[in-house]
Design a protein around this motif. Structure first.
Motif, PDB file in Angstrom:
ATOM      1  N   ILE A 140      43.784  54.721  33.940  1.00 46.57           N
ATOM      2  CA  ILE A 140      43.420  54.176  32.611  1.00 46.57           C
ATOM      3  C   ILE A 140      43.772  52.685  32.563  1.00 46.57           C
ATOM      4  O   ILE A 140      43.002  51.865  32.061  1.00 46.57           O
ATOM      5  CB  ILE A 140      44.113  54.968  31.477  1.00 46.57           C
ATOM      6  N   ALA A 141      44.934  52.337  33.151  1.00 43.99           N
ATOM      7  CA  ALA A 141      45.354  50.925  33.147  1.00 43.99           C
ATOM      8  C   ALA A 141      44.370  50.040  33.918  1.00 43.99           C
ATOM      9  O   ALA A 141      44.220  48.847  33.622  1.00 43.99           O
ATOM     10  CB  ALA A 141      46.748  50.798  33.745  1.00 43.99           C
ATOM     11  N   ALA A 142      43.673  50.628  34.888  1.00 43.26           N
ATOM     12  CA  ALA A 142      42.740  49.840  35.710  1.00 43.26           C
ATOM     13  C   ALA A 142      41.555  49.302  34.904  1.00 43.26           C
ATOM     14  O   ALA A 142      40.858  48.390  35.359  1.00 43.26           O
ATOM     15  CB  ALA A 142      42.252  50.676  36.891  1.00 43.26           C
ATOM     16  N   HIS A 143      41.343  49.825  33.681  1.00 44.69           N
ATOM     17  CA  HIS A 143      40.300  49.247  32.823  1.00 44.69           C
ATOM     18  C   HIS A 143      40.597  47.777  32.511  1.00 44.69           C
ATOM     19  O   HIS A 143      39.714  47.045  32.084  1.00 44.69           O
ATOM     20  CB  HIS A 143      40.215  50.010  31.485  1.00 44.69           C
ATOM     21  N   SER A 144      41.856  47.368  32.696  1.00 46.32           N
ATOM     22  CA  SER A 144      42.239  45.976  32.410  1.00 46.32           C
ATOM     23  C   SER A 144      41.563  45.001  33.365  1.00 46.32           C
ATOM     24  O   SER A 144      41.464  43.821  33.078  1.00 46.32           O
ATOM     25  CB  SER A 144      43.748  45.817  32.547  1.00 46.32           C
ATOM     26  N   MET A 145      41.123  45.479  34.530  1.00 45.00           N
ATOM     27  CA  MET A 145      40.554  44.636  35.585  1.00 45.00           C
ATOM     28  C   MET A 145      41.572  43.624  36.102  1.00 45.00           C
ATOM     29  O   MET A 145      41.229  42.531  36.537  1.00 45.00           O
ATOM     30  CB  MET A 145      39.267  43.941  35.108  1.00 45.00           C
ATOM     31  N   LEU A 146      42.852  44.008  36.014  1.00 41.65           N
ATOM     32  CA  LEU A 146      43.939  43.165  36.528  1.00 41.65           C
ATOM     33  C   LEU A 146      44.656  43.947  37.626  1.00 41.65           C
ATOM     34  O   LEU A 146      44.597  45.185  37.643  1.00 41.65           O
ATOM     35  CB  LEU A 146      44.951  42.869  35.410  1.00 41.65           C
ATOM     36  N   THR A 280      45.972  51.502  42.909  1.00 42.03           N
ATOM     37  CA  THR A 280      46.702  50.229  42.888  1.00 42.03           C
ATOM     38  C   THR A 280      46.166  49.288  43.965  1.00 42.03           C
ATOM     39  O   THR A 280      45.937  48.096  43.712  1.00 42.03           O
ATOM     40  CB  THR A 280      48.210  50.498  43.123  1.00 42.03           C
ATOM     41  N   LEU A 281      45.931  49.835  45.152  1.00 37.17           N
ATOM     42  CA  LEU A 281      45.434  49.005  46.260  1.00 37.17           C
ATOM     43  C   LEU A 281      44.041  48.472  45.935  1.00 37.17           C
ATOM     44  O   LEU A 281      43.737  47.286  46.147  1.00 37.17           O
ATOM     45  CB  LEU A 281      45.408  49.823  47.557  1.00 37.17           C
ATOM     46  N   SER A 282      43.185  49.339  45.398  1.00 37.12           N
ATOM     47  CA  SER A 282      41.822  48.923  45.083  1.00 37.12           C
ATOM     48  C   SER A 282      41.826  47.728  44.119  1.00 37.12           C
ATOM     49  O   SER A 282      41.145  46.718  44.343  1.00 37.12           O
ATOM     50  CB  SER A 282      41.063  50.116  44.476  1.00 37.12           C
ATOM     51  N   GLU A 283      42.622  47.821  43.062  1.00 40.53           N
ATOM     52  CA  GLU A 283      42.645  46.742  42.064  1.00 40.53           C
ATOM     53  C   GLU A 283      43.313  45.481  42.621  1.00 40.53           C
ATOM     54  O   GLU A 283      42.920  44.373  42.292  1.00 40.53           O
ATOM     55  CB  GLU A 283      43.343  47.221  40.783  1.00 40.53           C
ATOM     56  N   LYS A 284      44.310  45.665  43.489  1.00 46.49           N
ATOM     57  CA  LYS A 284      44.994  44.520  44.113  1.00 46.49           C
ATOM     58  C   LYS A 284      44.007  43.738  44.998  1.00 46.49           C
ATOM     59  O   LYS A 284      43.931  42.515  44.949  1.00 46.49           O
ATOM     60  CB  LYS A 284      46.164  45.060  44.966  1.00 46.49           C
ATOM     61  N   LEU A 285      43.257  44.494  45.811  1.00 40.95           N
ATOM     62  CA  LEU A 285      42.304  43.829  46.718  1.00 40.95           C
ATOM     63  C   LEU A 285      41.300  43.015  45.912  1.00 40.95           C
ATOM     64  O   LEU A 285      41.000  41.870  46.236  1.00 40.95           O
ATOM     65  CB  LEU A 285      41.573  44.884  47.566  1.00 40.95           C
ATOM     66  N   VAL A 286      40.768  43.625  44.844  1.00 37.17           N
ATOM     67  CA  VAL A 286      39.772  42.913  44.040  1.00 37.17           C
ATOM     68  C   VAL A 286      40.378  41.631  43.465  1.00 37.17           C
ATOM     69  O   VAL A 286      39.752  40.563  43.503  1.00 37.17           O
ATOM     70  CB  VAL A 286      39.225  43.829  42.906  1.00 37.17           C
ATOM     71  N   PRO A 292      37.238  46.482  48.010  1.00 35.53           N
ATOM     72  CA  PRO A 292      37.943  47.659  48.538  1.00 35.53           C
ATOM     73  C   PRO A 292      36.993  48.613  49.245  1.00 35.53           C
ATOM     74  O   PRO A 292      35.855  48.790  48.810  1.00 35.53           O
ATOM     75  CB  PRO A 292      38.531  48.318  47.287  1.00 35.53           C
ATOM     76  N   GLU A 293      37.510  49.215  50.320  1.00 43.54           N
ATOM     77  CA  GLU A 293      36.715  50.216  51.035  1.00 43.54           C
ATOM     78  C   GLU A 293      36.613  51.488  50.191  1.00 43.54           C
ATOM     79  O   GLU A 293      35.605  52.177  50.199  1.00 43.54           O
ATOM     80  CB  GLU A 293      37.452  50.540  52.329  1.00 43.54           C
ATOM     81  N   LYS A 294      37.732  51.793  49.465  1.00 43.38           N
ATOM     82  CA  LYS A 294      37.758  52.963  48.587  1.00 43.38           C
ATOM     83  C   LYS A 294      37.944  52.475  47.158  1.00 43.38           C
ATOM     84  O   LYS A 294      39.057  52.495  46.614  1.00 43.38           O
ATOM     85  CB  LYS A 294      38.916  53.885  48.968  1.00 43.38           C
ATOM     86  N   PRO A 295      36.860  52.008  46.520  1.00 41.93           N
ATOM     87  CA  PRO A 295      37.005  51.410  45.186  1.00 41.93           C
ATOM     88  C   PRO A 295      37.371  52.456  44.135  1.00 41.93           C
ATOM     89  O   PRO A 295      36.989  53.621  44.256  1.00 41.93           O
ATOM     90  CB  PRO A 295      35.616  50.839  44.910  1.00 41.93           C
ATOM     91  N   CYS A 321      32.333  49.894  39.714  1.00 39.86           N
ATOM     92  CA  CYS A 321      33.653  49.598  40.272  1.00 39.86           C
ATOM     93  C   CYS A 321      33.861  48.093  40.146  1.00 39.86           C
ATOM     94  O   CYS A 321      32.908  47.344  39.911  1.00 39.86           O
ATOM     95  CB  CYS A 321      33.741  50.042  41.732  1.00 39.86           C
ATOM     96  N   HIS A 322      35.096  47.692  40.264  1.00 42.94           N
ATOM     97  CA  HIS A 322      35.426  46.259  40.147  1.00 42.94           C
ATOM     98  C   HIS A 322      35.205  45.577  41.498  1.00 42.94           C
ATOM     99  O   HIS A 322      35.459  46.163  42.555  1.00 42.94           O
ATOM    100  CB  HIS A 322      36.879  46.096  39.695  1.00 42.94           C
ATOM    101  N   VAL A 323      34.724  44.355  41.434  1.00 38.38           N
ATOM    102  CA  VAL A 323      34.485  43.550  42.645  1.00 38.38           C
ATOM    103  C   VAL A 323      34.923  42.116  42.342  1.00 38.38           C
ATOM    104  O   VAL A 323      35.077  41.760  41.167  1.00 38.38           O
ATOM    105  CB  VAL A 323      32.965  43.541  43.022  1.00 38.38           C
ATOM    106  N   PRO A 324      35.120  41.280  43.349  1.00 34.22           N
ATOM    107  CA  PRO A 324      35.494  39.890  43.073  1.00 34.22           C
ATOM    108  C   PRO A 324      34.430  39.197  42.209  1.00 34.22           C
ATOM    109  O   PRO A 324      33.240  39.513  42.315  1.00 34.22           O
ATOM    110  CB  PRO A 324      35.571  39.270  44.464  1.00 34.22           C
ATOM    111  N   ASN A 325      34.872  38.264  41.370  1.00 33.59           N
ATOM    112  CA  ASN A 325      33.952  37.538  40.486  1.00 33.59           C
ATOM    113  C   ASN A 325      32.840  36.888  41.299  1.00 33.59           C
ATOM    114  O   ASN A 325      33.091  36.246  42.317  1.00 33.59           O
ATOM    115  CB  ASN A 325      34.735  36.470  39.707  1.00 33.59           C
TER     116      ASN A 325
END
Ligand SMILES: Cc1cc2nc3c(=O)[nH]c(=O)nc-3n(C[C@H](O)[C@H](O)[C@H](O)COP(=O)(O)OP(=O)(O)OC[C@H]3O[C@@H](n4cnc5c(N)ncnc54)[C@H](O)[C@@H]3O)c2cc1C
Length: 432
Positions: A140-146, A280-286, A292-295, A321-325
């Motif tokens: 749920i926290a990942a909705h922050s895109m941070l 956590t890893l997916s959002e960190k990579l972005v 991320p390989e496993k977004p 899924c989130h991706v770099p800007n």
């Protein structure tokens, strides 16, 4: 809030937003007679499903107790955190959605703020012992895109979960376009006039009026106003930072998604990301500019609850899924591989798909700068001071010219409150 047949005839897809915890909980929208103008909420049985690879699943349910029952050994902690907040949520939400101010309900807000300022990482490590609850909260926290170790990411999870417990996470019957249609119909009933499909490039294209409210990004605002802002304000707007973008897919499906955990059918929204460490890893990579390989995938299966969305026996699904800007990478394979992990046989159900990378998102709507759907990064500073550091960020240096997009507080999401806050500021200026 638009819907269209993006894939095949008879399959209605939500082009952007799809689920409306803030729409139904908005102090403003709840004042409008939108039901008389065609808006119909559909409340899925469960608000959110978070499946795991071994077939287990946790749910966000309207009931806090029922949610806790799906969180294993951390049930009691979840209840202890959420129940006192839920009791005061209607007051807390009023303060959260207003511009920066001395809180109307100070003590209620304080009880939320002490945990909300934490990072999601800090929060889950303090309150939860088990992977299930940690993963559920991180999703749920990942909705922050941070990145999930950033301050305030716990706030996103708490706001979304509590809004769910108090108001729900509904979808709109017929597609999100019906929400926009209801707003337009009401506005017209009040005598409002709307001109569509007219991109504004300069201030001079606008008719004379008492006030102008720009529902645009800071980048668009600078283009439109050109050199009429003082240099220092222009400099500040240029410093405003946008967050990651999104890669979006819509599918036309031959059957419901074959989830390993059958109960996932109870929810419209599904968080596809598995364990806490993976999310956590997916959002960190972005956030580090990598794909991320496993977004972490946010997926909605609306046609299970709304038969108007697909031909008989068929289904639709929506995911991003989130991706770099500014990314133009095609994430189709990575997203579908992720869904397949939790729903083996998923790809065999795909009849057609429509995809949009982050650059396509901006081309379609210039408010999504680099694909950022939240109108700017929601980090600790920018969440409160957006797009510039001042108490009344809606006001621009030009007389009666206001900014009221998600680049102003309270930021992204369909709640209407950026516009309400800007309009109130204008009204107070003509009354005083
Ligand atoms: C894929 C996706 C999924 C999402 N999911 C959800 C969700 O489920 N729930 C939720 O609450 N939120 C969701 N959001 C986020 C939400 O849609 C946005 O945060 C919100 O719409 C931003 O509101 P806004 O008023 O700033 O801009 P918008 O809603 O984008 O409105 C601005 C409008 O102004 C138009 N415009 C821009 N520039 C100009 C110009 N120069 N001239 C004329 N018109 C212009 C744009 O085309 C647009 O129609 C999602 C967004 C996307 C893209």
């Amino acid at each position: 809030m638009r819907s269209a047949e993006l894939t095949l005839p008879g399959f209605i897809h939500d082009i952007c937003s799809a689920v409306y915890p803030f729409g139904i909980g908005s102090p403003f929208f709840s004042l409008l007679p939108l039901f008389q103008h065609g808006l119909e909420w559909i409340h899925p049985d469960a608000l959110l499903a978070h499946p795991f690879e071994d077939g287990r699943v946790s749910f966000l349910e309207q009931s806090i107790d029922a949610t806790a029952n799906t969180l294993g050994g951390d049930a009691f902690s979840y209840i202890k955190i959420c129940k006192p907040l839920a009791a005061n949520w209607k007051y807390i939400v009023e303060d959260i959605l207003a511009p920066l101010h001395f809180p109307k309900y100070f003590w209620a807000l304080l009880s939320f703020a002490v945990n909300a300022v934490r990072s999601s990482e800090g929060f889950v490590n303090k309150y939860f012992k088990h992977e299930i609850a940690k993963s559920f909260f991180s999703g749920i926290a990942a909705h922050s895109m941070l990145p999930l170790d950033a301050s305030l990411t716990a706030a996103f999870a708490l706001v979304l979960a509590l809004s769910g417990h108090v108001f729900g996470w509904p979808i709109v019957k017929g597609g999100s376009q019906k929400f926009a249609d209801a707003l337009l119909s009401y506005y017209r009933a009040l005598g409002g006039h709307i001109v569509l499909n007219t991109p504004i490039k300069t201030l001079d294209e606008l008719p004379k009026s008492r006030a102008i409210f720009f529902d645009v990004s800071t980048k668009c605002l600078l283009d439109i106003v050109q050199d009429r802002f003082p240099d220092c304000y222009t400099r500040k707007l240029k410093k405003f930072r946008y967050g990651p973008g999104v890669f979006k897919i819509d599918w036309a499906l031959s059957s419901p998604i074959p989830w390993k955990a059958k109960d996932v059918f109870r929810a419209a929204t599904v968080h596809v990301g598995g364990m806490h460490d993976e999310i956590t890893l997916s959002e960190k990579l972005v956030s580090n500019g990598k794909h991320p390989e496993k977004p972490f995938v946010l997926l909605v299966q609306p046609s299970l609850f709304d038969k108007t969305r697909a031909p008989a026996g068929k289904e639709t699904a929506w995911a991003y899924c989130h991706v770099p800007n500014g990314s133009c990478l095609d994430m189709t394979e990575s997203i579908e591989r992720q869904v397949e992990r939790f729903a083996p046989g998923f790809t065999d159900c795909i009849l057609a798909r429509s995809i949009k990378n982050a650059q396509d998102m901006e081309r379609e709507n210039p408010n999504y700068v680099g694909g950022d759907i939240n109108g700017g990064a929601s980090n600790l500073i920018q969440q409160f001071f957006r797009p510039v550091s001042c108490i009344k960020p809606y006001r621009t240096p030009l007389k009666n010219v206001y900014l009221c997009s998600a680049s102003t507080p309270p930021g992204g999401g369909v709640h209407g409150m950026c516009g309400v806050n800007a309009a109130k500021l204008f009204l107070s200026s003509i009354i005083s």
